[in-house]
Design a protein around this motif. Structure first.
Motif, short mmCIF file in Angstrom:
data_model
loop_
_atom_site.label_atom_id
_atom_site.label_comp_id
_atom_site.label_asym_id
_atom_site.label_seq_id
_atom_site.Cartn_x
_atom_site.Cartn_y
_atom_site.Cartn_z
N ALA B 80 0.83 -1.21 0.00
CA ALA B 80 0.00 0.00 0.00
C ALA B 80 0.86 1.26 0.00
O ALA B 80 0.43 2.32 -0.46
CB ALA B 80 -0.93 0.00 1.22
N LYS B 81 2.07 1.13 0.53
CA LYS B 81 3.00 2.27 0.57
C LYS B 81 3.69 2.48 -0.78
O LYS B 81 4.50 3.39 -0.93
CB LYS B 81 4.10 1.97 1.60
N GLY B 82 3.43 1.58 -1.71
CA GLY B 82 4.05 1.72 -3.03
C GLY B 82 5.31 0.90 -3.21
O GLY B 82 6.07 1.13 -4.15
N VAL B 83 5.55 -0.06 -2.31
CA VAL B 83 6.70 -0.95 -2.48
C VAL B 83 6.25 -2.15 -3.33
O VAL B 83 5.39 -2.91 -2.89
CB VAL B 83 7.22 -1.45 -1.11
N PRO B 84 6.81 -2.33 -4.53
CA PRO B 84 6.47 -3.53 -5.29
C PRO B 84 6.92 -4.79 -4.52
O PRO B 84 8.06 -4.86 -4.09
CB PRO B 84 7.26 -3.37 -6.59
#
Lengths: 137, 127, 108
Positions: B80-84
């Motif tokens: 959700a934080k944008g870490v793939p």
């Protein structure tokens, strides 16, 4: 002669548990000897490497005294690496992960290391010419 | 700042004592500090993507765990934080894990595509 | 072209995960990248002549992977002359490799 180059190394193993610690210290020694700056991020058990209370011991199996045994301690090896950095005119920046220190009660360390965080590791890596992560199992 | 790939392979290493996985925690911290970071789960760590992990209920004498680790939720928060978040699909299959077992938001990647993933990241930290 | 140094510290007799790392090393080499496999600690045990894992070393070389073994780790384990084609080096050499521009280092 200082090269102006910097290596960042992350380590995780606690002392006296793994060959990784020795290898990491050998790499640090070689880098300093070549005149490079070295950043170390000591994460989790690796914060114990620099604890001041480490003491050499006698060896009852070999029948040697403390003086005869000359048992090495990681804190003495690392103190010696700090001296090497000073002699070479380069920087050894040893960053002990603060939260890892707190949970282990490992806050009393030799002169040289400092308390730090993952952010310090990231910044050190970003500004370095090379980064090597040596994990634990 | 170069792109970083954090590879996690060892699962459940002191996760109770730490209340989380130390490298997932580190990945969170590095992301918060501004890192362009991805996460790859391989070997036993593919199990971190399994839904419904429950480590609650441990008691030691009178001391009980107030907050047990929630690794699957930590992974969802990372995504959700944008870490793939990648997972090696063969490693999951070998361990009997199907898509239905896994949380959403995790990208499956084949072993044969790992070299390409590594090429895409100037920094690869194999924890 | 990126250079890759893969540092293998694990013993193939002990860790099945060495197969994964070997596949990764060869996969990167097959993409035309310059790859060095630096064996250290128990990772050097595969280089003892007569080891069943010598074939692994041969495979690396076929994939144009340069195989280097840490001299101290060899001496520590009583390996005086490693398998043909394996270069012997020390940590000075590893540091020089790490600092070559565009080099990616991955420890296993």
């Amino acid at each position: 002669m200082a090269s102006g180059k910097t290596i960042t190394i992350a380590i995780m193993d606690a002392p006296y548990e793994s060959a990784n610690s020795t290898t990491a210290l050998r790499i640090i020694h070689a880098a300093l000897q070549q005149g490079h700056n070295v950043n170390v991020f000591a994460y989790e058990g690796a914060v114990n490497l620099t604890m001041k209370a480490q003491q050499p011991h006698a060896n009852p199996v070999k029948g040697t005294t403390v003086e005869q045994e000359q048992h090495p301690t990681t804190k003495d090896w690392i103190a010696s690496l700090f001296k090497l950095a000073k002699d070479k005119g380069v920087k050894l920046d040893w960053n002990n992960c603060g939260l890892c220190v707190d949970e282990r009660g490992a806050g009393d360390w030799i002169e040289g290391p400092r308390r730090g965080s993952p952010k310090d590791f990231l910044e050190a890596s970003s500004a370095s010419d090379a980064t090597l992560v040596i994990p634990t199992k | 700042m170069p792109k970083i790939l954090n590879i996690v392979e060892t699962a459940y290493r002191a996760t109770i004592e730490e209340q989380d996985d130390t490298i997932l925690w580190l990945t969170h911290a590095l992301k918060n500090a501004g890192a362009d970071i991805s996460l790859l789960l391989r070997a036993n760590a593919v199990n971190y993507a399994v839904k419904g992990q429950d480590a609650s209920g441990l008691v030691f004498g009178e001391a009980s765990m107030a907050h047990s680790p929630e690794i699957d939720k930590d992974l969802e928060k990372l995504a959700a934080k944008g870490v793939p978040v990648y997972l090696v699909e063969e490693d999951a299959k070998e361990r009997g894990l199907s898509d239905a077992d896994l949380i959403s938001g995790v990208k499956k990647i084949s072993r044969r595509d790992l070299p390409e993933l590594i090429d895409q990241h100037p920094q690869v930290w194999h924890w | 072209m990126a250079k890759h140094i893969f540092i293998e510290s694990r013993d193939p007799f002990d860790s099945a995960d060495v197969d994964y790392f070997s596949e990764l090393v060869q996969g990167i080499a097959n993409r035309g990248q310059e790859v060095i496999l630096f064996l250290v600690q128990n990772g050097v045990l595969a280089t003892r002549r007569g080891s069943k894992h010598n074939e692994r070393i041969t495979q690396f070389m076929k994939h144009k992977v340069k195989v280097v073994a840490d001299g101290f780790s060899l001496r520590e384990r009583g390996i005086s002359k490693p398998f043909d084609g394996v270069e012997v080096a020390d940590m000075d050499h590893l540091v020089k490799l790490l600092l070559e521009p565009g080099t990616k280092a991955i420890w296993h």
